[in-house]
Design an enzyme around this catalytic site. Structure first.
Site, short mmCIF file in Angstrom:
data_model
loop_
_atom_site.label_atom_id
_atom_site.label_comp_id
_atom_site.label_asym_id
_atom_site.label_seq_id
_atom_site.Cartn_x
_atom_site.Cartn_y
_atom_site.Cartn_z
N GLU A 32 6.01 -6.93 -8.73
CA GLU A 32 6.02 -7.99 -7.71
C GLU A 32 7.28 -8.86 -7.81
O GLU A 32 7.22 -10.09 -7.81
CB GLU A 32 4.76 -8.85 -7.80
N TYR B 86 0.81 -1.23 0.00
CA TYR B 86 0.00 0.00 0.00
C TYR B 86 0.83 1.27 0.00
O TYR B 86 0.35 2.34 0.35
CB TYR B 86 -1.00 0.02 1.17
N GLY C 222 2.35 2.41 -2.80
CA GLY C 222 2.31 3.01 -4.14
C GLY C 222 3.41 2.53 -5.08
O GLY C 222 3.73 3.20 -6.05
N LYS C 223 3.99 1.35 -4.80
CA LYS C 223 5.05 0.83 -5.65
C LYS C 223 4.55 0.60 -7.08
O LYS C 223 5.19 1.03 -8.04
CB LYS C 223 5.59 -0.50 -5.09
#
Length: 187
Positions: free
Chosen positions: A84, A13, A15-16
């Protein structure tokens, strides 16, 4: 000509993926050729897209092994984006090196540590060789301050690699994580 490596990291959460997709947009506005990859393990928002928690999304190619990225690379590619990265095998490091020495910019986004506070090895190695590191913070779920650097698992089942969202994880700052750990010891 060589490319550059940019790694975007931080807790859930923070903001990557939003940051990653903003770079995709910049390259696309500049009429550059881009390609986006995601791990096959992550199907939270769909099989062929990378999406932020707020719904901004782009088309992506799902892959199981890092080496598969090279099957999609053509001479005309200007930038590769990988989301990811913590879910990828260590071979991603060699794939990224190969891409940058072909003149391709590579942007990677992913968690730096697990909810057990263990570094993700693939992320750690990419951070070590990056030209640029963007360390993001999230809003702490407990105190509301924008200083969260930890992903805390609220559901105790599943392993260290356990894909999920708000139903399983919250972002915490170090102070609030410490307080929760103290409470867990008491219980």
């Amino acid at each position: 000509m060589v490319g550059k490596i940019t790694v975007i990291t931080g807790p859930m959460y923070s903001g990557k993926t939003t940051e990653l997709l903003s770079f995709v947009e910049i390259y696309n506005i500049g009429r550059k050729k881009t390609i986006v990859f995601k791990p096959s393990i992550d199907n939270r928002y769909g099989e062929d897209i990378v999406s932020t928690h707020t719904g901004f999304k782009v088309s992506a190619i799902r892959i199981s092994k890092s080496r598969e990225i090279l099957d999609y690379i053509r001479d005309s590619i200007d930038a590769v984006f990988v989301d990811e990265i913590q879910f990828f095998d260590l071979e991603l490091v060699d794939v990224v090196k190969e891409l940058v020495f072909k003149g391709i910019d590579v942007y990677c986004a992913g968690l730096d540590i697990s909810y057990l506070e263990n570094p993700f090895e693939t992320t750690a190695k990419l951070l070590a060789m990056a030209d640029e590191v963007i360390k993001k913070k999230a809003v702490c779920e407990k105190c509301g301050e924008h200083r969260a650097t930890y992903s805390y698992k609220i559901i105790p089942n599943g392993g260290e690699i356990d894909v999920g969202g708000k139903e399983k994880y919250i972002a915490l700052c170090r102070k609030c994580l410490s307080e929760i750990k103290k409470q867990e010891v008491i219980l």
